[in-house]
Design an enzyme around this catalytic site. Structure first.
Site, short mmCIF file in Angstrom:
data_model
loop_
_atom_site.label_atom_id
_atom_site.label_comp_id
_atom_site.label_asym_id
_atom_site.label_seq_id
_atom_site.Cartn_x
_atom_site.Cartn_y
_atom_site.Cartn_z
N HIS A 65 0.83 -1.22 0.00
CA HIS A 65 0.00 0.00 0.00
C HIS A 65 0.86 1.27 0.00
O HIS A 65 0.42 2.33 0.40
CB HIS A 65 -0.95 0.03 1.21
CG HIS A 65 -1.64 -1.26 1.47
ND1 HIS A 65 -2.79 -1.64 0.81
CD2 HIS A 65 -1.34 -2.30 2.28
CE1 HIS A 65 -3.17 -2.84 1.22
NE2 HIS A 65 -2.30 -3.26 2.12
N SER A 85 15.45 19.93 -15.56
CA SER A 85 14.36 20.90 -15.53
C SER A 85 14.89 22.25 -16.02
O SER A 85 16.02 22.63 -15.72
CB SER A 85 13.80 21.05 -14.11
OG SER A 85 12.95 22.19 -14.01
#
Length: 441
Positions: A115, A245
């Site tokens: 999870h 970036s």
């Protein structure tokens, strides 16, 4: 050539005609064929006319008894078969490289997740084997579809072989022999026993479905790599001059894994096209399959090829950061070790219920320190400072050794690679070509 099979079975086809056909295979004017198709609006007949123009003696027998799908569908099946033969060694190459990575890191403990919450420890190599298991299943599925692929054969307009039966004066055995010989000539062991005008379009759906499953497998793997990159535990190749970036100069985005996920998602969604096409083939056939198939089938293989090339590049340049992995383990290992602490205390003569309560209280205090104060997990320091645990203080370093929490993971990796991965790699070992780590992608 099919004409040779006709001649062998007794049709009136001369050696001169056959020789003329052979001599002009490379002389077809494809530009003229394109112009002819503008007039006829029929691709096969445009090429038949253009080829016949090169072969005035053999022209009358070109396309004798055939329908377009005797040419087009059979050609498609050859291309599809060969496409599998190009793709499967690339998949095996990825498996080989990933297997080497798994073996190298089979003992490197890392935090496991369920999870996306911290769970028991595993190893970096064992996690890689989860990706490999998916690829093993993909190879099995793809190779099965490739092996079961059949030729359409020489079936005629609606699959009844009526025109060929006329050519052979009602001799059905010669019709069957023609079908079998042409099938073998094309490199197939068998043809579909019954067809309409086309080979079953369910075959296309099965082909693209097998490729879509591959897309799901690599998507899962590269999603995991993106998560691990975010945790700074594993990094994909990043060139010295690469820019992550335009604004944030420090960024090292996992752009290759992102690209794989992007193309794989496209591949996964292609399967609806051949399913829909197969479902609306009216009676013996309709033509709304043609344009769709030209796009869908080619793009499915091209997408699969693209993701495998990129995956190979990623796997050849993966970096593992053990110190970050160790630090992430240290954040939660004290909580995981509490059961072992309780067992050790019971062995030393302690009461299990008393020990459990003390661990519960100390764990809540440590968790509060982590969550509310942003400090490191200090549970083990709290245990050390509590006189109750004095009988096992010397055992704590062993209790906190991550290797005691990974179970059979290293042995599982060794067994899996030997028994399931290596046999697959061996099937393609002479065809595997790896890419350079610095790939222009």
């Amino acid at each position: 050539m099919t004409f040779i099979r006709f001649q062998e079975l007794g049709l009136d086809i001369t050696n001169k005609q056959l020789e003329e056909l052979r001599n002009n295979i490379e002389n077809v004017d494809f530009a003229a064929a394109a112009e002819e198709e503008k007039l006829t609006r029929h691709d096969i007949m445009a090429h038949v006319h253009t080829y016949a123009a090169c072969c005035p003696t053999a022209g009358p027998i070109i396309h004798l008894g055939a329908t377009s799908c005797d040419i087009g569908d059979n050609a498609d099946l050859i291309v599809l078969r060969d496409a599998f033969d190009i793709l499967l060694p690339k998949l095996a190459g990825c498996m080989k490289t990933l297997g080497e990575f798994a073996d190298k890191h089979k003992k490197l403990a890392t935090l496991g997740f369920t999870h996306f919450q911290p769970a028991q420890l595993t190893t970096v190599g064992k996690r890689a084997c989860l990706w490999l298991q998916d690829l093993v299943l993909c190879e099995k599925n793809l190779s099965r579809v490739r092996t079961e692929l059949k030729f359409r054969g020489i079936k005629g307009t609606t699959g009844t072989q009526a025109s060929f039966l006329q050519l052979f004066n009602g001799d059905y055995e010669k019709v069957r022999e023609l079908d079998n010989r042409v099938t073998k000539l094309a490199g197939f062991s068998s043809s579909y026993s019954v067809t309409g005008q086309t080979y079953p379009r369910i075959v296309d759906a099965e082909i693209v479905a097998s490729l879509s499953i591959l897309g799901a497998a690599v998507h899962k793997m590269c999603t995991d790599l993106r998560l691990l990159a975010g945790m700074n535990e594993i990094g994909e190749p990043f060139e010295p001059t690469q820019i992550g970036s335009s604004a944030m100069a420090y960024k090292q985005n996992p752009m290759r894994s992102e690209r794989v996920c992007s193309i794989a998602r496209y591949l996964m969604n292609l399967v609806n096209n051949p399913l829909s096409t197969a479902s609306v083939q009216w009676l013996e056939r309709t033509l709304d399959d043609s344009a769709n198939r030209r796009l869908c089938l080619s793009e499915a293989f091209l997408a699969a090829d693209s993701v495998l090339l990129t995956v190979q590049n990623i796997l050849e340049g993966l970096s593992v950061f053990p110190k970050v992995i160790s630090r992430n383990i240290e954040k939660v290992l004290p909580f995981m070790a509490t059961e072992n602490v309780i067992i050790a205390m019971v062995r030393a003569g302690g009461d299990r219920q008393v020990c459990h309560e003390k661990i519960r209280v100390l764990s809540l205090e440590a968790a509060s320190t982590v969550r509310l104060e942003g400090k490191d997990n200090d549970l083990m320091n709290r245990i050390i400072q509590d006189p109750y645990f004095e009988p096992i203080i010397k055992e704590l370093p062993d209790i906190l050794n991550p290797l005691t929490f990974i179970g059979c993971a290293p042995d599982q990796v060794t067994h899996f690679l030997k028994e399931e991965v290596q046999p697959v790699v061996n099937k393609y070992i002479f065809k595997i070509k790896t890419t350079a780590t610095k790939l222009d992608i």
